[in-house]
Each structure stands twice: as C-alpha cells, then as structure tokens.
Design a protein around this motif. Structure first.
Motif, PDB file in Angstrom:
ATOM      1  N   GLU A  71      34.330  71.832  22.368  1.00 52.53           N
ATOM      2  CA  GLU A  71      33.242  70.994  21.885  1.00 52.53           C
ATOM      3  C   GLU A  71      33.307  69.631  22.566  1.00 52.53           C
ATOM      4  O   GLU A  71      34.379  69.159  22.922  1.00 52.53           O
ATOM      5  CB  GLU A  71      33.352  70.825  20.375  1.00 52.53           C
ATOM      6  N   ASN A  72      32.164  68.999  22.739  1.00 54.24           N
ATOM      7  CA  ASN A  72      32.069  67.663  23.346  1.00 54.24           C
ATOM      8  C   ASN A  72      32.747  67.601  24.709  1.00 54.24           C
ATOM      9  O   ASN A  72      33.502  66.668  25.006  1.00 54.24           O
ATOM     10  CB  ASN A  72      32.640  66.592  22.424  1.00 54.24           C
ATOM     11  N   ALA A  75      31.915  64.394  26.864  1.00 58.90           N
ATOM     12  CA  ALA A  75      32.655  63.193  26.474  1.00 58.90           C
ATOM     13  C   ALA A  75      34.090  63.259  26.982  1.00 58.90           C
ATOM     14  O   ALA A  75      34.640  62.259  27.459  1.00 58.90           O
ATOM     15  CB  ALA A  75      32.630  63.026  24.955  1.00 58.90           C
TER      16      ALA A  75
END
Length: 101
Positions: A71-72, A75
């Motif tokens: 996830e992410n 980032a």
C-alpha cells in the motif's frame, strides 16, 4: 489496494552507510515488500545483513532496480528517492509501469 511499482536507479557513487541504514529504517516501517535487483541478484531490503552486503558490493556506475509491493507505494518510492538523492548528482530515477493487484 496493493500495488506494485518499480524504478531504475543509476548510481555514479556507492551509497554511504548512513544512506543504507536510512533505507533499511524506512523499509522496516513499510507495510509491504521492497526488493532491489542488480546484475541478476535480488535482495529483500528488510533483511539487513544481505541488504548491506548487496549494496556494498555494487560496482560504481551500476544500474539497480527497486521494486515496491504494498500500500502507498508511491509515497514509499518518494522516501527511497529522497534518501538516495542525498548525493543529488549520483542518482537518476526512472519510474516504470504501475500494476494494481
């Protein structure tokens, strides 16, 4: 939703030990997997001893690929790039295709 993303890193200098340890710290906090590939060798960045050995034996001017899965990922890729860019002139990043899983 989990995603997979990869980016090429072109190195003109070796990573410093501080950069290696910073990369290891952020990978431990990431809820997913991070792999580095160079010269047909794959290493899990969350395994400190193999990650340090892998980075230290890289030849100067080597191209390595980072693969992020979880996830992410965007980032996290930005964090990895920020750590590697501490020596701005040494690295070049090229983002590749993102795949949804």
């Amino acid at each position: 939703m989990n995603k997979v993303i990869s980016s090429d890193i072109k190195t003109n200098k070796r990573l410093s030990m501080r950069q290696i340890m910073n990369l290891y710290q952020v990978t431990k906090e990431f809820k997913g997997n991070i792999y580095f590939i160079c010269n047909h060798k794959l290493v899990d960045a969350k395994k400190l001893s193999t990650f340090v050995s892998f980075v230290l034996i890289l030849q100067e001017c080597a191209t390595m690929k980072v693969i992020l899965e979880g996830e992410n990922v965007h980032a996290m890729l930005e964090k990895v790039q920020a750590i590697c860019k501490e020596n701005e002139s040494a690295f070049h990043f090229q983002s590749n295709q993102t795949v949804n899983i």
